[in-house]
Design a protein around this motif. Structure first.
Motif, short mmCIF file in Angstrom:
data_model
loop_
_atom_site.label_atom_id
_atom_site.label_comp_id
_atom_site.label_asym_id
_atom_site.label_seq_id
_atom_site.Cartn_x
_atom_site.Cartn_y
_atom_site.Cartn_z
N VAL A 184 0.83 -1.20 0.00
CA VAL A 184 0.00 0.00 0.00
C VAL A 184 0.87 1.25 0.00
CG1 VAL A 184 -2.09 -1.00 0.99
CG2 VAL A 184 -0.32 -0.16 2.51
N ILE A 185 2.13 1.09 0.43
CA ILE A 185 3.09 2.19 0.24
C ILE A 185 4.32 1.62 -0.46
CG2 ILE A 185 2.39 3.71 2.13
CD1 ILE A 185 4.65 2.50 3.81
N ARG A 186 5.01 2.46 -1.20
CA ARG A 186 6.10 1.97 -2.02
C ARG A 186 7.36 2.76 -1.73
NH1 ARG A 186 6.46 1.44 -8.42
NH2 ARG A 186 4.51 0.37 -8.12
N PRO A 187 8.52 2.06 -1.59
CA PRO A 187 9.77 2.80 -1.42
C PRO A 187 10.27 3.29 -2.78
CG PRO A 187 10.20 0.44 -1.38
CD PRO A 187 8.73 0.61 -1.61
N VAL A 188 10.65 4.57 -2.83
CA VAL A 188 11.18 5.11 -4.08
C VAL A 188 12.67 5.38 -3.87
CG1 VAL A 188 11.10 7.05 -5.67
CG2 VAL A 188 8.97 6.13 -4.72
N TYR A 189 13.50 4.88 -4.78
CA TYR A 189 14.96 4.98 -4.64
C TYR A 189 15.47 6.26 -5.27
CZ TYR A 189 19.89 3.57 -5.21
OH TYR A 189 21.26 3.51 -5.18
N GLN A 190 16.22 7.03 -4.48
CA GLN A 190 16.79 8.26 -5.01
C GLN A 190 18.31 8.05 -5.05
OE1 GLN A 190 13.27 11.39 -3.84
NE2 GLN A 190 15.04 11.35 -2.46
N ALA A 191 18.78 7.55 -6.18
CA ALA A 191 20.17 7.10 -6.31
C ALA A 191 21.20 8.18 -5.99
CB ALA A 191 20.41 6.55 -7.71
N GLU A 192 20.86 9.43 -6.29
CA GLU A 192 21.85 10.50 -6.11
C GLU A 192 22.28 10.66 -4.66
OE1 GLU A 192 18.79 10.76 -7.18
OE2 GLU A 192 17.74 12.45 -6.24
N ASN A 193 21.41 10.24 -3.70
CA ASN A 193 21.73 10.39 -2.29
C ASN A 193 22.27 9.11 -1.65
OD1 ASN A 193 20.85 13.07 -2.26
ND2 ASN A 193 18.73 12.43 -1.91
N GLN A 234 22.75 -1.36 3.94
CA GLN A 234 21.90 -1.67 5.09
C GLN A 234 20.49 -2.07 4.65
OE1 GLN A 234 22.81 -1.72 8.61
NE2 GLN A 234 24.62 -1.97 7.35
N CYS A 235 19.96 -1.37 3.65
CA CYS A 235 18.61 -1.70 3.16
C CYS A 235 18.59 -3.11 2.60
CB CYS A 235 18.17 -0.70 2.08
SG CYS A 235 19.29 -0.62 0.67
N TRP A 236 19.60 -3.46 1.83
CA TRP A 236 19.69 -4.80 1.24
C TRP A 236 19.78 -5.84 2.35
CZ3 TRP A 236 23.55 -8.37 1.96
CH2 TRP A 236 23.47 -9.52 1.15
N ALA A 274 13.70 2.15 4.36
CA ALA A 274 13.75 3.59 4.61
C ALA A 274 14.11 3.86 6.05
CB ALA A 274 12.40 4.21 4.26
N ASN A 275 13.66 3.01 6.95
CA ASN A 275 13.90 3.21 8.37
C ASN A 275 15.36 2.99 8.75
OD1 ASN A 275 12.85 3.96 10.82
ND2 ASN A 275 12.47 1.86 11.47
N VAL A 276 16.02 2.00 8.11
CA VAL A 276 17.41 1.73 8.48
C VAL A 276 18.39 2.55 7.64
CG1 VAL A 276 16.92 -0.59 9.33
CG2 VAL A 276 17.68 -0.28 6.97
N CYS A 277 17.89 3.20 6.58
CA CYS A 277 18.78 3.95 5.71
C CYS A 277 19.40 5.12 6.48
CB CYS A 277 18.02 4.47 4.50
SG CYS A 277 19.02 5.51 3.42
N PRO A 278 20.74 5.23 6.52
CA PRO A 278 21.35 6.31 7.28
C PRO A 278 21.01 7.70 6.73
CG PRO A 278 23.00 5.03 6.08
CD PRO A 278 21.72 4.30 5.94
N LYS A 312 16.79 14.93 0.45
CA LYS A 312 18.13 14.51 0.85
C LYS A 312 18.21 13.00 1.10
CE LYS A 312 20.56 18.37 1.53
NZ LYS A 312 19.94 19.26 0.56
N ARG A 313 17.03 12.32 1.07
CA ARG A 313 17.02 10.91 1.43
C ARG A 313 17.34 10.01 0.24
NH1 ARG A 313 11.42 10.19 4.54
NH2 ARG A 313 11.32 12.29 5.39
N ALA A 314 17.80 8.80 0.54
CA ALA A 314 18.05 7.82 -0.53
C ALA A 314 16.79 7.01 -0.80
CB ALA A 314 19.20 6.91 -0.14
N ILE A 315 15.92 6.90 0.22
CA ILE A 315 14.67 6.15 0.05
C ILE A 315 13.53 7.00 0.60
CG2 ILE A 315 13.42 4.02 0.55
CD1 ILE A 315 16.13 2.76 1.30
#
Lengths: 324, 389, 116
Positions: free
Chosen positions: C32-41, C47-49, C83-87, C102-105
């Motif tokens: 119902v919610i989707r993580p979107v990857y922002q590669a530049e950050n 950690q996500c993997w 998203a929660n564990v992403c530094p 500024k986030r990666a996810i």
């Protein structure tokens, strides 16, 4: 030394570590991570895992016919007998190896996974028997503190004050009245065994202990803290946060016992108060609105403090003094 | 050269297992099966066999570890009795559903309430729906022979089902008889190497045992298991024929004793058949035309055998060493149901005897036959032999 | 859903002989919610993997180092653990949730995205 996330990603980026995608565990469940951390360590060290599982969340969600999320040999027998079943598999291995039917250079790792229900309660006999007999296998309990697969019934591992369907918080009773059974120390007292508590919040500690278990010449029992995001009533993404908090509040101390020698592998100075841990989870909410809530919280705080001090004392007392 | 030994049934079974030298044995002691485990444990301790023996902590774990071992590909054996068999009940069904070629010797003893350690058939009867092949021995010789034959039946690719070898507790297990045991080499060649399939230890073909079936697949899996039983008669007869060549003893689905011109036939399982055969010889000498049908294979229950032999007889008397509370006794129920389809239905009588080790004498057997001679058989009435009213 | 098989077609003993065939099962429909990857950050800390319970993060090796490629939406259940564990989800200075750019996810409602 265990591999860090980068090293593991290099090894496993293109292959499944024993368990594949497509399993039906809840979004955010900690159990798949418990399994993956254990199997990745074994496979990275050159072992071929053979996995047994007790009936429970893990088994049911990974093997709904005709699908299996296991790409290693897997057996589910019944609820209370995964330790006995894996005893049989491990013995068959020794028998067939002796008779020249197997490749003697192949390293097998025998894993038995069980939930807290199938381990603390109904599975205790077969676990104790298997450990007493000294089979070389690793029993990992993914402790989500209740019979979660069937909808949150109370087990011997459920903490005090928790709301479960068979020990609900009501007008008269405050949920589960007993403290959590200390199965880790019960297993440690089987003496010829390697026992450890692990948490996904500390992957390096987790995998180091799995490495130790793999090399240990005898049975190992690993208690893995495994939050059930569904029935602990936390958000889907909270498994790691709650695991961290459990360590910081001394609720889930990380320690190991090797043939009677205690070692607290993560020392916690400036521990957080247990009430933080309790307030973070919805399963304690019904209890909190009771008049005896403070009493229950204090009892738990007392207990975790005393237990941590005791562990430190045991570490002192048993240093370099294995009993077997 | 076959060797004639004066040994108990338990020792005979242990001796057979010594000759077979299975990969894994897991057993928990329970009277009167204990000597089977004890003799075998001595063979292991002395290095006479190189079987890996697991001293399990309960019968439930005995069957569980044997399931694990067999799934891993090992030829596995266990033994139990009475409440031990009842304790492993859950796993007994699972073993058959997983199609594992396990062999288990059961020293038939009464189920509890009150606790009784003596012979009756209630323990194996409680497992008749489990999917296991059930063989029944009349004496120590048959117990030995079935133990030698069991793996050939269980491991056959057309069967792949576990086999239960039933032998009466104390009567066969502890009674000393003359048993003709075959040569080690002969047994080894007859039983052959284990036929291993779907092994957990074969990591290049990972297999998942024991999945969860929802309502969309369970029925089909059970139907497939039902089908497997249908191959047992052919395979059993094949193995029995081969066994006859090496031993001179011929087995079949049922043992027919003096049935040729018999007007009245008794049906019974286990060691009581010996007493019945003796009684039949006496009655024959008096001119009575009597005979015995003794199932060697009770599961699968092959109705055609009973229809063939019992059709048009004057009377059929079935002796059961077990009762089914609120229903007809198990062997009687099976025979009666088979005879529903015969051209000329005989009169039938049901006799329950010997519960909890109560002795059964030739006089009591004659009593049952007398009822038949007098035409005093009531099909729906259960009678008792040797019971104090 | 594959067609249901008749009893004669099933392997014996209820065994599943095709290892890992659960990969055919699309758990992505649960989202119902989707993580979107922002590669530049992304700093490719993995950690996500490491924590994704459904192994839904695609990683490739570039110059001997693992790099996150993106999400395997066939399997992603939208739990948000990544998203929660992403530094990069936390501002290092304020220790508060970082601004989205500024986030990666970033987690977004699934309804924002077209049916694949």
């Amino acid at each position: 030394m265990p591999l860090n996330a980068i090293e593991l990603a290099k090894l496993f980026h293109d292959k499944n570590p024993g368990m594949t995608q497509g399993h039906r565990m809840c979004p955010g469940c900690a159990a798949p991570n418990v399994v993956r951390f254990a199997l990745m360590t074994a496979i990275a060290k050159g072992y071929e895992p053979i996995v047994g599982s007790a009936t429970g969340c893990l088994e049911v969600s990974t093997t709904i016919y005709p699908y299996t999320a296991w790409n290693v040999p897997f057996i589910h027998n019944a609820f209370e007998n995964v330790a006995a079943t894996i005893s049989g598999v491990e013995t068959a291995y020794r028998a067939l190896l002796k008779r020249g039917e197997l490749d003697k250079d192949k390293k097998y790792a025998f894993f038995a996974f069980g939930g807290d229900g199938g381990t603390y309660d109904i599975g205790l006999q077969s676990l104790s028997g298997a450990v007493e007999r000294g089979h070389k296998f690793i029993y990992i309990v993914y402790d989500n503190e209740g019979y979660m697969n069937t909808g949150n019934q109370r087990s011997g591992a459920t903490p005090t004050g928790s709301d479960t369907t068979t020990a609900p918080v009501g007008k008269r009773l405050p949920g589960k009245v007993q403290l959590k059974k200390n199965l880790v120390d019960i297993m440690a007292f089987h003496e010829n065994v390697y026992v450890a508590t692990v948490s996904i919040a500390d992957p390096m500690d987790f995998m180091k202990k799995i490495e130790k278990a793999l090399e240990f010449d005898g049975p190992s029992f690993i208690a893995a803290y495994s939050p059930c995001v569904r029935f602990w009533r936390v958000a889907d993404n909270q498994a790691v946060d709650i695991s961290k908090l459990a360590i910081e509040t001394l609720y889930w101390p990380l320690y190991e016992v090797e043939r009677g020698v205690y070692r607290v592998t993560k020392k916690v100075s400036n521990s957080k108060p247990i009430v933080e841990y309790i307030k973070a989870q919805g399963r304690f909410k019904p209890m909190l609105s009771r008049p005896d809530a403070e009493e229950i919280i204090n009892e738990l705080q007392e207990y975790v403090n005393r237990r941590y001090e005791r562990l430190l004392a045991l570490e002192e007392a048993t240093k370099d003094k294995p009993i077997r | 050269m076959p060797l004639k030994q004066a040994i108990t049934g338990a020792e005979a079974i242990a001796y057979a297992m010594k000759q077979i030298n299975p990969d894994v044995v897991a057993a928990y002691p329970i009277t009167p099966q204990t000597p089977v485990v004890e003799y075998f444990a001595k063979y292991v301790a002395d290095g006479v066999v190189d079987t890996e023996m697991i001293p399990v902590e309960s019968e439930h774990s005995a069957m569980s570890s044997v399931v694990g071992a067999a799934a891993a590909g090992a030829r596995s054996f266990t033994a139990t009795a009475s409440v031990g068999l009842a304790l492993m009940h859950e796993i007994v069904f699972i073993a058959a559903s997983l199609r594992l070629p396990i062999v288990m010797a059961v020293a038939n003893r009464a189920l509890s309430g009150p606790i009784n350690i003596h012979c009756d058939h209630s323990d194996a009867m409680a497992e008749r729906d489990s999917g296991w092949i059930q063989l029944w021995a009349e004496n120590a010789q048959e117990a030995y022979d079935f133990s030698v034959m069991a793996y050939r039946i269980a491991e056959h690719p057309d069967v792949r089902l576990p086999v239960m070898v039933n032998f009466d507790g104390f009567i066969i297990s502890h009674g000393v008889e003359v048993v003709e045991t075959l040569d080690d080499e002969v047994v080894k060649n007859f039983v052959g190497k284990p036929i291993r399939m779907n092994q957990l230890l074969d990591t290049s073909h990972p297999v998942t045992y024991g999945p969860l079936d929802l309502y969309d697949y369970y029925f089909e899996h059970k139907r497939s298991q039902i089908e497997a039983m249908k191959y047992v008669p052919r395979v059993f007869k094949q193995v029995a024929e081969e066994f006859a060549k090496i031993s001179g003893r011929k087995y079949d689905l049922v043992d027919e004793f003096m049935v040729d011109n018999a007007e009245y036939i008794m049906v019974a399982l286990g060691s009581t058949a010996g007493t019945i055969k003796h009684t039949i010889k006496e009655l024959r000498a008096e001119g009575k035309k009597v005979g015995l049908v003794k199932p060697w294979v009770f599961r699968p229950f092959i109705k055609s055998e009973y229809q063939r032999i019992l059709n048009a007889r004057k009377g059929v008397v079935v002796l059961d060493r077990a009762a089914s509370f609120g229903a007809e006794a198990p062997l009687y129920e099976a025979v009666k149901s088979a005879l529903y389809e015969v051209a000329v239905r005989p009169q039938m009588g049901s006799y329950v005897y010997g519960l909890g080790g109560r002795d059964i004498t030739p006089d009591q057997i004659k009593q049952a036959f007398e009822d038949a001679f007098k035409g005093n058989l009531i099909a729906d009435e259960e009678r008792y032999l040797g019971l104090r009213e | 859903m594959p067609e249901l098989k008749g009893w004669k077609e099933l392997p014996m003993g209820g065994l599943i002989v095709e290892p890992g065939n659960a990969r055919q099962y699309k758990t992505g429909t649960w989202r119902v919610i989707r993580p979107v990857y922002q590669a530049e950050n992304c700093i490719h800390c993995m950690q996500c993997w490491l924590y994704c319970p459904d192994q839904a993060i695609a990683v490739e090796i570039v110059d001997g180092k693992p790099k996150v490629k993106g999400y395997n939406y066939y399997y992603c259940k939208g739990c948000g653990l990544c998203a929660n564990v992403c530094p990069k989800s936390i501002d290092p200075k304020t220790k508060q949730p970082a601004p989205e750019d500024k986030r990666a996810i970033v987690m977004k409602p699934e309804t924002d995205f077209a049916e694949e």
